[in-house]
Scaffold this active site. Structure first.
Site, mmCIF file in Angstrom:
data_model
loop_
_atom_site.group_PDB
_atom_site.id
_atom_site.type_symbol
_atom_site.label_atom_id
_atom_site.label_comp_id
_atom_site.label_asym_id
_atom_site.label_seq_id
_atom_site.Cartn_x
_atom_site.Cartn_y
_atom_site.Cartn_z
ATOM 1 N N GLY A 46 0.771 -1.241 0.000
ATOM 2 C CA GLY A 46 0.000 0.000 0.000
ATOM 3 C C GLY A 46 0.798 1.284 0.000
ATOM 4 O O GLY A 46 0.214 2.363 -0.114
ATOM 5 N N PRO B 127 4.766 -5.173 -0.845
ATOM 6 C CA PRO B 127 4.692 -3.958 -1.666
ATOM 7 C C PRO B 127 4.629 -4.265 -3.161
ATOM 8 O O PRO B 127 5.230 -5.227 -3.628
ATOM 9 C CB PRO B 127 6.014 -3.245 -1.337
ATOM 10 C CG PRO B 127 6.964 -4.363 -1.056
ATOM 11 C CD PRO B 127 6.147 -5.460 -0.414
ATOM 12 N N GLY B 128 3.872 -3.477 -3.881
ATOM 13 C CA GLY B 128 3.830 -3.592 -5.338
ATOM 14 C C GLY B 128 4.245 -2.263 -5.947
ATOM 15 O O GLY B 128 5.359 -2.076 -6.435
ATOM 16 N N CYS C 169 -13.347 3.118 -28.516
ATOM 17 C CA CYS C 169 -14.691 3.685 -28.621
ATOM 18 C C CYS C 169 -15.348 3.784 -27.246
ATOM 19 O O CYS C 169 -16.334 3.087 -26.950
ATOM 20 C CB CYS C 169 -15.526 2.799 -29.539
ATOM 21 S SG CYS C 169 -14.637 2.498 -31.054
ATOM 22 N N GLU C 170 -14.755 4.591 -26.382
ATOM 23 C CA GLU C 170 -15.288 4.855 -25.042
ATOM 24 C C GLU C 170 -14.852 6.262 -24.662
ATOM 25 O O GLU C 170 -13.687 6.630 -24.882
ATOM 26 C CB GLU C 170 -14.645 3.909 -23.991
ATOM 27 C CG GLU C 170 -14.881 2.458 -24.199
ATOM 28 C CD GLU C 170 -15.913 1.865 -23.245
ATOM 29 O OE1 GLU C 170 -16.458 2.590 -22.396
ATOM 30 O OE2 GLU C 170 -16.149 0.664 -23.387
HETATM 31 N N1 LLP Z 1 -1.244 -7.081 -0.679
HETATM 32 C C1 LLP Z 1 -2.552 -7.219 -0.933
HETATM 33 C C2 LLP Z 1 -3.328 -8.200 -0.163
HETATM 34 C C3 LLP Z 1 -3.156 -6.414 -1.917
HETATM 35 O O1 LLP Z 1 -4.451 -6.549 -2.159
HETATM 36 C C4 LLP Z 1 -2.370 -5.482 -2.641
HETATM 37 C C5 LLP Z 1 -2.963 -4.645 -3.674
HETATM 38 C C6 LLP Z 1 -0.998 -5.383 -2.348
HETATM 39 C C7 LLP Z 1 -0.471 -6.203 -1.356
HETATM 40 C C8 LLP Z 1 -0.077 -4.443 -3.057
HETATM 41 O O2 LLP Z 1 -0.432 -3.107 -2.847
HETATM 42 P P1 LLP Z 1 0.522 -1.903 -3.336
HETATM 43 O O3 LLP Z 1 1.788 -1.960 -2.525
HETATM 44 O O4 LLP Z 1 0.804 -2.093 -4.772
HETATM 45 O O5 LLP Z 1 -0.282 -0.702 -3.084
HETATM 46 N N2 LLP Z 1 -5.119 -1.356 -9.441
HETATM 47 C C9 LLP Z 1 -5.031 -0.362 -8.402
HETATM 48 C C10 LLP Z 1 -4.395 -0.890 -7.149
HETATM 49 C C11 LLP Z 1 -5.058 -2.122 -6.592
HETATM 50 C C12 LLP Z 1 -4.353 -2.710 -5.418
HETATM 51 C C13 LLP Z 1 -4.866 -4.057 -5.098
HETATM 52 N N3 LLP Z 1 -4.200 -4.698 -4.006
HETATM 53 C C14 LLP Z 1 -4.294 0.863 -8.937
HETATM 54 O O6 LLP Z 1 -3.890 0.853 -10.090
HETATM 55 O O7 LLP Z 1 -4.141 1.849 -8.220
#
Ligand code: LLP
Length: 404
Positions: A233, A269-270, A338-339
């Site tokens: 997050g 983290p992503g 087309c959106e």
């Molecule tokens: N762990 C869990 C259980 C999650 O559901 C997520 C993200 C993460 C870790 C990684 O979160 P991060 O560090 O990346 O914030 N598509 C959306 C974001 C969706 C996130 C879903 N879950 C966007 O583009 O903002």
């Protein structure tokens, strides 16, 4: 990313030169930025050496995940496909955690066979299913329980996950009941308490609150968790002046928490690992004039990069060759789909563009290619990884023949 002689460069490669070899739209990632992000992440929490599980959903490019693995990270997966991908990238199963509210029996069996570190369960039904499989295989399975801490993460409402009205995790009462239920199970070993507040969090205070909720729940449960999985997050800065999450305050809060809980910390983290490593390079197909604004019609579209259409997210758009010749018109950057939501940005100030000019949409490394689709029968773009002056094609552009 910087400009050198008015040419946009990623590391030591001119974007214009990449496009001479590969067609647009095109995802470009910087290895240097990836390494820097991972080093910074590790440094921010080094006093307690957490297990860092990269959230595969944010970027599912196999070759990129291989690099992330080499830099020492594990994986957070949410489906059998992601688990297979993480294993194919060579990630040690003992560094893989499996999250998600709807893991099917097949997915659970696969994860159990692969002996991954943890399955983070999100409901009593899921725990009963895991127990059933474990019994039939005569195994003891390590699991976590995901707690819903009922905290507002102060982020976009579409990507908040830790409030009681959200579908994720279980409330404190259910959590305590489940700890008790598992204590009687011969086939389940409760090892972890997991939590994830939401995504793109820029304020450290929701995390501080979350740790207080965890502290309370753990004390009530009177249970010793080997792991505390704090999820991901961590937000990044999408605009020039956007503030960043204060890692030092988050780190201090965890250190305070750890005084009474000796568990190993896991992160998932992503975005903070891959968000700012990526650029989507696109060419202007046409410019359509209207008396209020000019539509800059790009060859990239919402199927290639969904965040603006899906969340109204703002991403910087930069010219690939800078001219300093500012346009008097408002520019609306749109794709050919087309959106009406197929729109990347509306900018009051941008340099004058001509048809065939190139632009870069910034910070698309997270939830870029992984959210892309073939809508309108459009093949997915190629992805390249830049390392110094090297250009590595890490995924080829899809062919129409793959689709038809
Ligand atoms: N762990 C869990 C259980 C999650 O559901 C997520 C993200 C993460 C870790 C990684 O979160 P991060 O560090 O990346 O914030 N598509 C959306 C974001 C969706 C996130 C879903 N879950 C966007 O583009 O903002």
């Amino acid at each position: 990313m910087n400009y050198f002689n008015k040419n946009l460069q990623i590391e030591r490669v001119k974007v214009q030169n990449i496009v001479k070899k590969l067609s647009t739209p095109l995802y470009c990632y910087s290895y240097k930025q990836l390494k820097e992000n991972i080093d910074n992440f590790k440094k921010s929490f080094k006093s307690f050496a957490p297990l860092i599980c990269f959230s595969i959903k944010s970027n599912n490019n196999l070759n990129l995940i291989k690099e992330i693995k080499k830099l020492g990270l594990g994986a957070d997966v949410v489906s059998m496909g992601e688990l297979m991908l993480a294993l194919k990238a060579g990630i040690n199963p003992k560094k893989i955690v499996f999250s998600g509210i709807g893991k099917t029996s097949n997915e659970l069996k696969f994860a159990i066979n692969k002996k991954i570190l943890l399955i983070n369960a999100e409901s009593k039904s899921e725990i009963i299913e895991i127990e059933k499989i474990a019994k039939s295989k005569k195994k003891i399975i390590n699991i976590g329980i995901r707690l819903n801490p009922n905290i507002d993460a102060k982020t976009l409402k579409q990507i908040t996950t830790g409030k009681k009205e959200d579908k994720f995790g279980v409330d404190e009462k259910t959590f305590l009941d489940l700890v008790n239920y598992i204590s009687f199970s011969k086939n389940i070993n409760l090892k972890c308490l997991s939590v994830h507040l939401g995504s793109q969090i820029l304020d450290h205070r929701p995390y501080e609150k979350m740790l207080k909720v965890l502290d309370r729940a753990i004390k009530k449960s009177n249970y010793n968790f080997e792991f505390i999985d704090l999820g991901g997050g961590m937000g990044i800065s999408y605009t020039k002046n956007n503030k960043k999450l204060n890692y030092s305050k988050y780190n201090n809060a965890i250190k305070r928490f750890k005084k009474s809980h000796k568990s190993k910390i896991i992160f998932e983290p992503g975005r903070s690992i891959v968000g700012n490593i990526g650029y989507l390079i696109s060419k202007v197909i046409y410019i359509k004039k209207n008396n209020k604004k000019d539509f800059i019609i790009l060859d990239a579209a919402m199927n290639d990069f969904m965040r603006p259409a899906l969340y109204g997210a703002n991403h910087r758009v930069l010219p690939v060759i800078k001219t300093n010749n500012i346009s008097k018109k408002v520019y609306e950057f749109v794709g050919p789909i087309c959106e009406s939501t197929d729109k990347f940005a509306t900018l009051k100030k941008f340099q004058k563009l001509r048809e065939k000019d190139l632009v870069a949409i910034c910070d698309v490394g997270a939830y870029g290619i992984s959210l892309s689709s073939n809508y309108n029968m459009r093949p997915k773009p190629a992805e390249i990884l830049i390392k110094g002056s090297e250009i590595n094609i890490i995924k080829k552009r899809q062919k129409l023949t793959d689709l038809i």
